[in-house]
Write a protein that holds these residues in place. Structure first.
Motif, PDB file in Angstrom:
ATOM      1  N   PRO A  28     115.776 -46.958 -12.058  1.00  0.00           N
ATOM      2  CA  PRO A  28     115.967 -45.768 -11.228  1.00  0.00           C
ATOM      3  C   PRO A  28     116.993 -46.077 -10.150  1.00  0.00           C
ATOM      4  O   PRO A  28     117.082 -47.210  -9.664  1.00  0.00           O
ATOM      5  CB  PRO A  28     114.586 -45.537 -10.609  1.00  0.00           C
ATOM      6  CG  PRO A  28     113.632 -46.328 -11.445  1.00  0.00           C
ATOM      7  CD  PRO A  28     114.409 -47.490 -11.970  1.00  0.00           C
ATOM      8  N   SER A  38     118.261 -46.496  -6.792  1.00  0.00           N
ATOM      9  CA  SER A  38     117.755 -46.577  -5.420  1.00  0.00           C
ATOM     10  C   SER A  38     118.587 -47.570  -4.622  1.00  0.00           C
ATOM     11  O   SER A  38     119.541 -48.153  -5.143  1.00  0.00           O
ATOM     12  CB  SER A  38     116.266 -46.921  -5.401  1.00  0.00           C
ATOM     13  OG  SER A  38     116.024 -48.095  -6.101  1.00  0.00           O
ATOM     14  N   GLY A  85     118.847 -53.699   2.309  1.00  0.00           N
ATOM     15  CA  GLY A  85     119.839 -53.726   3.383  1.00  0.00           C
ATOM     16  C   GLY A  85     120.897 -52.648   3.271  1.00  0.00           C
ATOM     17  O   GLY A  85     121.832 -52.601   4.074  1.00  0.00           O
ATOM     18  N   GLY A 105     123.949 -42.014  -0.929  1.00  0.00           N
ATOM     19  CA  GLY A 105     122.567 -42.315  -0.587  1.00  0.00           C
ATOM     20  C   GLY A 105     121.628 -41.142  -0.772  1.00  0.00           C
ATOM     21  O   GLY A 105     120.484 -41.314  -1.170  1.00  0.00           O
ATOM     22  N   LYS A 106     122.108 -39.958  -0.506  1.00  0.00           N
ATOM     23  CA  LYS A 106     121.152 -38.853  -0.528  1.00  0.00           C
ATOM     24  C   LYS A 106     120.763 -38.426  -1.934  1.00  0.00           C
ATOM     25  O   LYS A 106     119.926 -37.541  -2.103  1.00  0.00           O
ATOM     26  CB  LYS A 106     121.687 -37.682   0.292  1.00  0.00           C
ATOM     27  CG  LYS A 106     122.767 -36.875  -0.340  1.00  0.00           C
ATOM     28  CD  LYS A 106     123.108 -35.729   0.611  1.00  0.00           C
ATOM     29  CE  LYS A 106     124.098 -34.789  -0.008  1.00  0.00           C
ATOM     30  NZ  LYS A 106     124.468 -33.720   0.912  1.00  0.00           N
ATOM     31  N   PHE A 107     121.339 -39.067  -2.931  1.00  0.00           N
ATOM     32  CA  PHE A 107     120.965 -38.772  -4.314  1.00  0.00           C
ATOM     33  C   PHE A 107     120.018 -39.816  -4.904  1.00  0.00           C
ATOM     34  O   PHE A 107     119.769 -39.825  -6.100  1.00  0.00           O
ATOM     35  CB  PHE A 107     122.220 -38.628  -5.177  1.00  0.00           C
ATOM     36  CG  PHE A 107     123.113 -37.522  -4.700  1.00  0.00           C
ATOM     37  CD1 PHE A 107     122.674 -36.203  -4.771  1.00  0.00           C
ATOM     38  CD2 PHE A 107     124.352 -37.782  -4.147  1.00  0.00           C
ATOM     39  CE1 PHE A 107     123.475 -35.169  -4.310  1.00  0.00           C
ATOM     40  CE2 PHE A 107     125.155 -36.746  -3.679  1.00  0.00           C
ATOM     41  CZ  PHE A 107     124.715 -35.443  -3.756  1.00  0.00           C
ATOM     42  N   MET A 108     119.530 -40.712  -4.051  1.00  0.00           N
ATOM     43  CA  MET A 108     118.726 -41.824  -4.567  1.00  0.00           C
ATOM     44  C   MET A 108     117.285 -41.410  -4.840  1.00  0.00           C
ATOM     45  O   MET A 108     116.343 -41.888  -4.196  1.00  0.00           O
ATOM     46  CB  MET A 108     118.790 -42.989  -3.587  1.00  0.00           C
ATOM     47  CG  MET A 108     120.176 -43.647  -3.598  1.00  0.00           C
ATOM     48  SD  MET A 108     120.323 -44.971  -2.370  1.00  0.00           S
ATOM     49  CE  MET A 108     121.915 -45.681  -2.856  1.00  0.00           C
ATOM     50  N   CYS A 109     117.110 -40.532  -5.795  1.00  0.00           N
ATOM     51  CA  CYS A 109     115.779 -40.061  -6.162  1.00  0.00           C
ATOM     52  C   CYS A 109     115.868 -39.345  -7.495  1.00  0.00           C
ATOM     53  O   CYS A 109     116.739 -38.487  -7.680  1.00  0.00           O
ATOM     54  CB  CYS A 109     115.265 -39.096  -5.090  1.00  0.00           C
ATOM     55  SG  CYS A 109     113.535 -38.704  -5.287  1.00  0.00           S
ATOM     56  N   ASN A 110     114.996 -39.720  -8.417  1.00  0.00           N
ATOM     57  CA  ASN A 110     114.876 -39.011  -9.698  1.00  0.00           C
ATOM     58  C   ASN A 110     116.107 -39.154 -10.594  1.00  0.00           C
ATOM     59  O   ASN A 110     116.290 -38.348 -11.499  1.00  0.00           O
ATOM     60  CB  ASN A 110     114.600 -37.512  -9.481  1.00  0.00           C
ATOM     61  CG  ASN A 110     113.207 -37.250  -8.981  1.00  0.00           C
ATOM     62  OD1 ASN A 110     112.320 -38.098  -9.151  1.00  0.00           O
ATOM     63  ND2 ASN A 110     112.990 -36.116  -8.357  1.00  0.00           N
ATOM     64  N   GLN A 111     116.941 -40.137 -10.330  1.00  0.00           N
ATOM     65  CA  GLN A 111     118.088 -40.355 -11.201  1.00  0.00           C
ATOM     66  C   GLN A 111     118.035 -41.786 -11.747  1.00  0.00           C
ATOM     67  O   GLN A 111     117.377 -42.645 -11.178  1.00  0.00           O
ATOM     68  CB  GLN A 111     119.403 -40.106 -10.452  1.00  0.00           C
ATOM     69  CG  GLN A 111     119.386 -38.765  -9.700  1.00  0.00           C
ATOM     70  CD  GLN A 111     120.749 -38.091  -9.582  1.00  0.00           C
ATOM     71  OE1 GLN A 111     121.544 -38.104 -10.498  1.00  0.00           O
ATOM     72  NE2 GLN A 111     120.997 -37.479  -8.444  1.00  0.00           N
TER      73      GLN A 111
END
Lengths: 439, 439, 439, 439
Positions: free
Chosen positions: C375, C377, C381, C394-400
């Protein structure tokens, strides 16, 4: 129907009290075969839980009769105004219609207590003297409750059908010999300028909903109407002739639905476990399709396509009313007394008993509501009833079609020749069928 | 829990029978405050009716234990295989998940009879000698049932909250003085190469779900973790600082949800009847928000945005497990015995009692499941359990986030440091909160 | 990659100006085979019209470079800020993503004028001296534009495929002899503690997106990775073995999609006009499936199910990067110069040319993006880039899920071993395939 | 148009050829201000791209006229049958309606070549002798094309309105002094038995669509109809009186829409940039609302609610036709010749010019289509036209309402007193307004 009731008898408090007791008892008797769990289920937004019907009909009396002109009146529970207001915008906010099945409390037991309390209050009001307006609203409330009685049956049928175990509302009737359907004959009418609808303002008139009036003139061309509803046998011929696969037979929106929903037969028909051998889900469980009985649970689109395939058409509501206007209201209807409910058929069946010897018409009342070709709209000069109860009919006059004649789930003293029922064209969960017309 | 159980005691039939009786009794005790109507409601596809939980956990034993290797075994009712199969594709067809609330029959009474019958059969099997595979599956079934015990509570909370009358699952506790929350301290960890997860194949290991293993090495950079979960007080500061209106704090999909759903506070928070004065719906009805208690009913997106606003981040599941690995399992959890349920809090609350004197960590277990930054996926070398029960965990390893530590609704003997719970990022109906991390 | 670039050469204005001209020309060359009508179509919310890509990449330079610290700067047209902002919440309101295809004006001609004006302004800025921050943002803008170059190709492929006439983006290549695929070998790796990711703060580092760093340690267990991507031939064996009908091979959400969408083959595969004879839609129209070429247009779910069926699994992104870290970037990629685009393959194809003689690995770069088990993420750091461009990753680090290695549509100088691409698991319209792993 | 055409002149090939050239030229002239990109946009499923209209109207002639009885006829491109069949189920499969905007090819240039080819073929057919059936179908095709001319304008208006830059179809007219609206008077009619509809089988009849007949009798009660459509000024009074917030004024389905869609004004009204100062989007861009002009872009629900608020009602279509039957067709309509299009208003405007001096009625034709209270259904004895073109009208007779009189976008020689237009009650993108009735 020979002696016309006078206003005096129509609003006689004793007679009204008797009717009140009788009608209220039927609702509870209809719910009695059901478990508390059954009574809470809502299987689609158009249907409501049984216990909601029991409560909403009581809220109607509480709000419109008991609260009328009595500033000191305190309702059973204030929250019920939100929970059981069906669609009276004028009264206040409403719980969303599609979420009625989520309301586990009040439960059935409390709702029965609520009913008993409302009954007591209304009867007390009748005893100690009610205003004419209250008497009118009590009468209206009873007709309203009878509509919900039919919905109790159609809605629970839909809910039970969502269960793959096909549970029964009641046990099947002992196997009587099914009647044969009579031959389909065409009853001719010369048309002309006819008077239809009800003169509701006439001081001697019996009860009617506001949408049944006013009395008005309509010009009719000559027409013929079928002597009985179409049967399952006839509908199977339509199906066998690829009726569900031929777009030319369908209204455009109907054809879209056929494809989206994968319709291949009337609602509640099941071709399992044996393919090609049709069964239908009834309030007494899964039974073989009775070929002689009126076809039922059709949408308007199916009724219309079947009529087109038959080389005929649906009657207009004016043609239907013109035909029915002098016939006695009798047929396969729901008994109007709790004690007689056990004898209810709860399913359409064939009948040879004519409504009228001369014409040979049968089953004009009962069995199945008959889709007409008429969109539901206002008669010339229509005025909604005053007050919040004026939201009862008029605001639904759009995108619905008129049905006539009542069904096996309609209380026997509720329907009449001028009665206008209405549903959206895709609806299939009512007991809806088709009588053909020509000309 | 000091002496490690040996395989002999782990699968001792008498001990298993005792656990079986104890765990099964808890499920029924959890349902007992609810009416039959309550137990049938499904308020969203993710939640299930209480009675469905009662039945499904029994179907698990019936199907996987009683039916195992016994071709003559006849289930209670064959239709239950369709109604109560949750997601085992290998077993056969399933009733659609979103329509569980439409199944009024079997009712609660029949489901309790079904449970009693399954109990009798399983205990008889244990008495007359069960295979090791059956013993393993009984143990698995009990852990499975404990998961459903938590869901019974979270799902009925969601269902009751759909009722504008805010009904209660149980009466509020007599007003004890609420505890204050301790100061938030940072517990440092030097990181390095650590061993995490469970060696489930080891002959002396205790029960664990397949997704907790195998044991494996993970490199951790130095980190710090908060000594306690974030409180309602801290979360209100985020809200006051326009936390729900600042897209820069949110993951993109979280921000879309905030706008679509109009989120302005954690789930179950209500600012009525007095605006700006927050109440929250609990299993004991509507109560004022307890400022000192851990914030609860957050989605992953809210937990993540709050962490970003705090200048911190969510811990990874490895950091969390590393921190918890040697701590005793104690806290505000659901009592594991029916007789003790009356003392359950059923709501997160502040606590000063440390899990560990040295570090000062509190509430690592119980109160709220803590969202981690880790997507739920397989550990290196993961193999699903054999057979249909192998569908239990692995097939959900996509688009979900790991939560750790258990909640006030988690049975006290069910959770452990290696336990991996998982939900989709938008989920809010579980008791879910947030513990911050840094580094 | 032997000589490391110094900051001086990395941000040399002349070199940057040369790259700027080169990269900008490629975008326009990619659009040139298309009609104005083609360039306006949006066939799904995830895809964008060609001309939108041409404009959005220009708006990026206009907004982040030209507007930087110049209060007197006047943009070409103020409305473009709404029309061509893709997702920078910090910048202002956005035209809804799903409605990009409704914007007929500005048309292609005006957008090309807009591009020319932006080009002129940026080159003038470079000539008269830009700040380091501006140089950095120009470099970032070029990498951003190269991402859109790939999307121009994948999005127009999707749009043309919506046309039942199967129009072509360009004529097919003259029939070269297709290469055979090499045998599938397993390349072993002992694992251990490895360093991965990029040290982006190092003064001598080349460009990398913020999500590629920081450099960090990861513990890897021993593993083996396939020497080449899976082929169409191998995928057809999965299909023949009922791969699309066996739920046990699928993640639960994948199986739901298979049934809802009726998936039976990779995207763009067509079994018409001759059933059972698979064709695939390519940028050169409908052609027979090349059995030796890497299978392409798989969702993550299909890649994962295929791997499970193969008795293997997907590699983690760490395993993939560890394998690729020292390999030269070469393969079936998109030429980085407009003049060379005519030689682009625009479709995956078999290749025997190893990335590395010793290991025998082929096609680590180009042909198809390879789905990993990881996934998407943040690395330990991780810090997003400063300012609005920090919304980039960074704001796309979910469900991909992470994909690695680039495809036949990725500009040849854009991809590298540390490059992390990411898409939602159901996505199929990118050139996405699968390389197996074990261990 | 004073002398009635005889069949001979009606189907005179030379005259038909002249009409053919004239009508076909108007379509192209209407498209000519638009770019190729404009012509490809579809902004909702109910609307179609301009170029689709240009092609579909050509496909009509190609399929129904050129292909008629000529087995050797080869169409321009076989795929067009799928792309440009609007809804003729009898002809074959159709590209999904909602995806017309995805078809970038054929482009505008090819579609114009296709039109020219069809024109040439049709004119050649007329020259060398066409059958009566072909002549009839050419005439039908021209009336069909005129309907699409109106849709070209309404659909592009909707598409351009989706662009936040408010692009213009054409430049605004030079500022003429806007006319004042006349006073609203009530024109009385005694009603009675009237004959309405068209006798389409009469050998001397002019063209009419099948739904305009047959001629039939209708009984009308006395009624009064407004001398002119309601104005923006009058509608603003309804808005100011909280018309959009009072459920008692609305049909139930209308009220649901008001809340779901947030309607607060007619479609295309914009209260930006200055709040409370209404502008409206027109084909000439954003302009202030002209208070004297007829209110336009109302749904049926808004027209109905406005009428109820006014203490009036909508006329039935019979009342409307009875009123219009002897009036000359004149008004603010679309010029019927390409050369005159520049003088088109393309927006409703006030007018004092009476249709009839005696009654003082104005604007019965043109400006806005007038919603009637009549659901669209078949006249007594209605029979659809034979063949595939019989799908033109009858299959839409459900859930739509009749509109009468034509609009500023209706070709001047297309509308007539018997003409029945029909749309779904929520539709707002046509030029639709309201004329009140009473009695």
């Amino acid at each position: 129907m020979t002696d016309r009731s006078t206003p005096t008898t129509r609003f006689d408090p004793d007679r009204l009290a008797g009717n009140f007791r009788r009608v209220r008892a039927v609702s509870e008797a209809l719910a009695s075969p059901l478990t508390p769990e059954d009574q809470g289920v809502q299987s689609m937004p158009d249907a409501s839980p049984t216990k909601w019907h029991l409560a909403q009909t009581s809220w109607f009396f509480e709000t419109f009769v008991l609260g009328l002109g009595d500033p000191g009146f305190r309702p059973w529970r204030a929250e019920f105004a939100t929970l059981f207001n069906s669609y009276y915008q004028a009264v206040g906010p409403m719980h969303p219609r599609a979420q009625r099945g989520l309301i586990s409390r009040p439960g059935v037991a409390e709702i029965l207590r609520y009913r008993a309390w409302v009954d007591e209050q209304v009867l007390a009001r009748l005893e100690r003297g009610a205003s004419i307006r209250q008497l009118e609203l009590i009468e209206l409330g009873l007709h309203h409750e009878q509509q919900h009685q039919e919905l109790i049956l159609t809605d629970i049928k839909h809910a039970l059908a969502a269960n793959p175990c096909w549970p029964r509302y009641r046990e099947p009737e002992p196997c009587a010999e099914p009647s044969p359907a009579g031959p389909l004959c065409w009853v001719e009418d010369p048309g002309g300028l006819v008077e239809l609808g009800r003169d509701l303002d006439h001081p001697e008139s019996k009860f009617g909903f506001d949408n049944e009036g006013p009395r008005h003139r309509v010009w009719l061309e000559p027409f013929a109407i079928a002597s009985r509803p179409a049967t399952n046998h006839e509908y199977l011929a339509f199906m066998a002739d690829q009726g569900y696969r031929r777009p030319e037979l369908w209204l455009a929106e109907g054809w879209d639905l056929v494809r989206q929903q994968g319709w291949q037969a009337p609602s509640y028909w099941v071709s399992e476990p044996v393919p090609e051998q049709w069964q239908q889900f009834t309030l007494a469980g899964l039974v073989p399709v009775d070929l002689e009985a009126p076809v039922c649970h059709l949408s308007f689109y199916e009724a219309d396509a079947f009529a087109r395939w038959s080389g005929a058409r649906l009657p207009s509501e004016a043609e239907w009313e013109r035909t029915a206007i002098d016939l006695p209201v009798m047929g396969n209807l729901l008994p109007a007394r709790a004690a007689e409910l056990a004898s209810a058929s709860l399913q359409p069946r064939a009948s040879l008993e004519p409504n009228d010897e001369a014409s040979g018409l049968t089953q004009m009342f009962g069995d199945v509501w008959e889709w007409t070709a008429s969109p539901y709209s206002a008669y010339p000069g229509y005025r909604p009833a005053a007050g919040a109860v004026g939201e009862y009919n008029g605001k639904f006059m759009c995108n619905q079609m008129v049905l006539r004649g009542g069904s096996c789930a309609t209380p026997a003293d509720h329907v009449r020749a001028s009665y206008r029922n209405f549903f959206h064209p895709p609806s299939r969960w009512q007991f809806t069928g088709v009588r053909l017309a020509r000309g």
